[in-house]
Design a protein around this motif. Structure first.
Motif, PDB file in Angstrom:
ATOM      1  N   ARG A 101      -7.790  -3.225  -3.575  1.00 48.21           N
ATOM      2  CA  ARG A 101      -8.131  -3.674  -2.218  1.00 48.21           C
ATOM      3  C   ARG A 101      -7.234  -4.838  -1.776  1.00 48.21           C
ATOM      4  O   ARG A 101      -6.791  -4.890  -0.630  1.00 48.21           O
ATOM      5  CB  ARG A 101      -9.604  -4.086  -2.144  1.00 48.21           C
ATOM      6  CG  ARG A 101     -10.564  -2.924  -2.160  1.00 48.21           C
ATOM      7  CD  ARG A 101     -11.989  -3.337  -1.780  1.00 48.21           C
ATOM      8  NE  ARG A 101     -12.506  -4.474  -2.518  1.00 48.21           N
ATOM      9  CZ  ARG A 101     -13.173  -4.390  -3.672  1.00 48.21           C
ATOM     10  NH1 ARG A 101     -13.386  -3.202  -4.227  1.00 48.21           N
ATOM     11  NH2 ARG A 101     -13.624  -5.470  -4.254  1.00 48.21           N
ATOM     12  N   THR A 102      -6.961  -5.744  -2.697  1.00 41.70           N
ATOM     13  CA  THR A 102      -6.113  -6.893  -2.379  1.00 41.70           C
ATOM     14  C   THR A 102      -4.680  -6.448  -2.085  1.00 41.70           C
ATOM     15  O   THR A 102      -4.071  -6.898  -1.111  1.00 41.70           O
ATOM     16  CB  THR A 102      -6.139  -7.907  -3.541  1.00 41.70           C
ATOM     17  OG1 THR A 102      -7.489  -8.317  -3.757  1.00 41.70           O
ATOM     18  CG2 THR A 102      -5.287  -9.114  -3.244  1.00 41.70           C
ATOM     19  N   GLN A 103      -4.147  -5.569  -2.916  1.00 42.20           N
ATOM     20  CA  GLN A 103      -2.791  -5.053  -2.692  1.00 42.20           C
ATOM     21  C   GLN A 103      -2.705  -4.295  -1.375  1.00 42.20           C
ATOM     22  O   GLN A 103      -1.727  -4.448  -0.624  1.00 42.20           O
ATOM     23  CB  GLN A 103      -2.358  -4.161  -3.853  1.00 42.20           C
ATOM     24  CG  GLN A 103      -2.101  -4.911  -5.125  1.00 42.20           C
ATOM     25  CD  GLN A 103      -1.880  -3.988  -6.308  1.00 42.20           C
ATOM     26  OE1 GLN A 103      -2.520  -2.939  -6.434  1.00 42.20           O
ATOM     27  NE2 GLN A 103      -0.983  -4.391  -7.196  1.00 42.20           N
ATOM     28  N   ASP A 104      -3.702  -3.481  -1.085  1.00 36.89           N
ATOM     29  CA  ASP A 104      -3.719  -2.723   0.175  1.00 36.89           C
ATOM     30  C   ASP A 104      -3.743  -3.670   1.370  1.00 36.89           C
ATOM     31  O   ASP A 104      -3.023  -3.462   2.356  1.00 36.89           O
ATOM     32  CB  ASP A 104      -4.921  -1.779   0.237  1.00 36.89           C
ATOM     33  CG  ASP A 104      -4.810  -0.602  -0.721  1.00 36.89           C
ATOM     34  OD1 ASP A 104      -3.709  -0.364  -1.271  1.00 36.89           O
ATOM     35  OD2 ASP A 104      -5.848   0.067  -0.932  1.00 36.89           O
ATOM     36  N   ALA A 105      -4.570  -4.715   1.301  1.00 33.45           N
ATOM     37  CA  ALA A 105      -4.657  -5.679   2.404  1.00 33.45           C
ATOM     38  C   ALA A 105      -3.336  -6.410   2.586  1.00 33.45           C
ATOM     39  O   ALA A 105      -2.861  -6.585   3.714  1.00 33.45           O
ATOM     40  CB  ALA A 105      -5.791  -6.671   2.145  1.00 33.45           C
ATOM     41  N   ALA A 106      -2.725  -6.837   1.498  1.00 36.59           N
ATOM     42  CA  ALA A 106      -1.432  -7.532   1.587  1.00 36.59           C
ATOM     43  C   ALA A 106      -0.369  -6.605   2.171  1.00 36.59           C
ATOM     44  O   ALA A 106       0.410  -7.014   3.049  1.00 36.59           O
ATOM     45  CB  ALA A 106      -1.007  -8.037   0.213  1.00 36.59           C
ATOM     46  N   ASP A 107      -0.331  -5.372   1.715  1.00 39.75           N
ATOM     47  CA  ASP A 107       0.634  -4.401   2.256  1.00 39.75           C
ATOM     48  C   ASP A 107       0.434  -4.186   3.756  1.00 39.75           C
ATOM     49  O   ASP A 107       1.401  -4.099   4.515  1.00 39.75           O
ATOM     50  CB  ASP A 107       0.539  -3.061   1.532  1.00 39.75           C
ATOM     51  CG  ASP A 107       1.153  -3.085   0.148  1.00 39.75           C
ATOM     52  OD1 ASP A 107       1.946  -4.009  -0.149  1.00 39.75           O
ATOM     53  OD2 ASP A 107       0.833  -2.172  -0.641  1.00 39.75           O
ATOM     54  N   ARG A 108      -0.835  -4.083   4.188  1.00 35.60           N
ATOM     55  CA  ARG A 108      -1.101  -3.906   5.618  1.00 35.60           C
ATOM     56  C   ARG A 108      -0.553  -5.082   6.416  1.00 35.60           C
ATOM     57  O   ARG A 108       0.075  -4.888   7.457  1.00 35.60           O
ATOM     58  CB  ARG A 108      -2.610  -3.773   5.878  1.00 35.60           C
ATOM     59  CG  ARG A 108      -3.128  -2.379   5.733  1.00 35.60           C
ATOM     60  CD  ARG A 108      -4.538  -2.226   6.298  1.00 35.60           C
ATOM     61  NE  ARG A 108      -5.488  -3.234   5.854  1.00 35.60           N
ATOM     62  CZ  ARG A 108      -6.131  -3.220   4.685  1.00 35.60           C
ATOM     63  NH1 ARG A 108      -5.903  -2.257   3.829  1.00 35.60           N
ATOM     64  NH2 ARG A 108      -6.992  -4.163   4.391  1.00 35.60           N
ATOM     65  N   TYR A 109      -0.791  -6.306   5.926  1.00 33.38           N
ATOM     66  CA  TYR A 109      -0.305  -7.485   6.650  1.00 33.38           C
ATOM     67  C   TYR A 109       1.227  -7.492   6.675  1.00 33.38           C
ATOM     68  O   TYR A 109       1.843  -7.605   7.729  1.00 33.38           O
ATOM     69  CB  TYR A 109      -0.846  -8.759   6.013  1.00 33.38           C
ATOM     70  CG  TYR A 109      -0.639 -10.016   6.833  1.00 33.38           C
ATOM     71  CD1 TYR A 109       0.140 -10.046   7.982  1.00 33.38           C
ATOM     72  CD2 TYR A 109      -1.238 -11.191   6.459  1.00 33.38           C
ATOM     73  CE1 TYR A 109       0.318 -11.198   8.725  1.00 33.38           C
ATOM     74  CE2 TYR A 109      -1.072 -12.354   7.193  1.00 33.38           C
ATOM     75  CZ  TYR A 109      -0.290 -12.352   8.319  1.00 33.38           C
ATOM     76  OH  TYR A 109      -0.126 -13.501   9.046  1.00 33.38           O
TER      77      TYR A 109
END
Length: 118
Positions: free
Chosen positions: A28-36
């Motif tokens: 979830r953290t990696q996905d959120a960082a990638d989205r940003y």
């Protein structure tokens, strides 16, 4: 902080905490960082900004961008260490995310050998 962690931090300038996040938290953290990181600037919410530098990007206010990133600020795996570093008075001042392209020498850490902890 354990004596081993203190030694690593004072010797190397950083801590490597193995398995600090559960696999689903990490995803979830990696996905959120990638989205940003990959959101075009014109599509970012008001107050969010990505500053491009030669070999890295600064994503401002990253921890307010997504709950998965906000969760890192007081995660149980690091909270006691943060409190120790800050004398029991932590303050989230910037909350930026740095995206490093690894196309250069490593970025300097905030602390390192010969420097004392806060």
């Amino acid at each position: 902080m354990t004596p081993e962690q203190r030694y690593q931090f004072e010797t190397l300038g950083y801590l490597h905490l193995r398995n600090a996040l559960a696999p689903d938290e990490l995803r979830r953290t990696q996905d959120a960082a990638d989205r940003y990181i990959n959101t075009p600037p014109e599509k970012l919410p008001v107050g969010f900004l990505i500053k491009d530098f030669e070999h890295h990007k600064h994503c401002l206010r990253a921890f307010a961008y997504d709950r998965a990133l906000e969760h890192l600020t007081m995660h149980p795996s690091v909270w006691k260490i943060i409190k120790e570093f800050t004398g029991g008075k932590p303050c989230l001042a910037r909350a930026n995310l740095i995206c490093d392209t690894h196309e250069h020498e490593p970025l300097h850490l905030h602390n390192g050998p010969g420097q004392t902890m806060v």
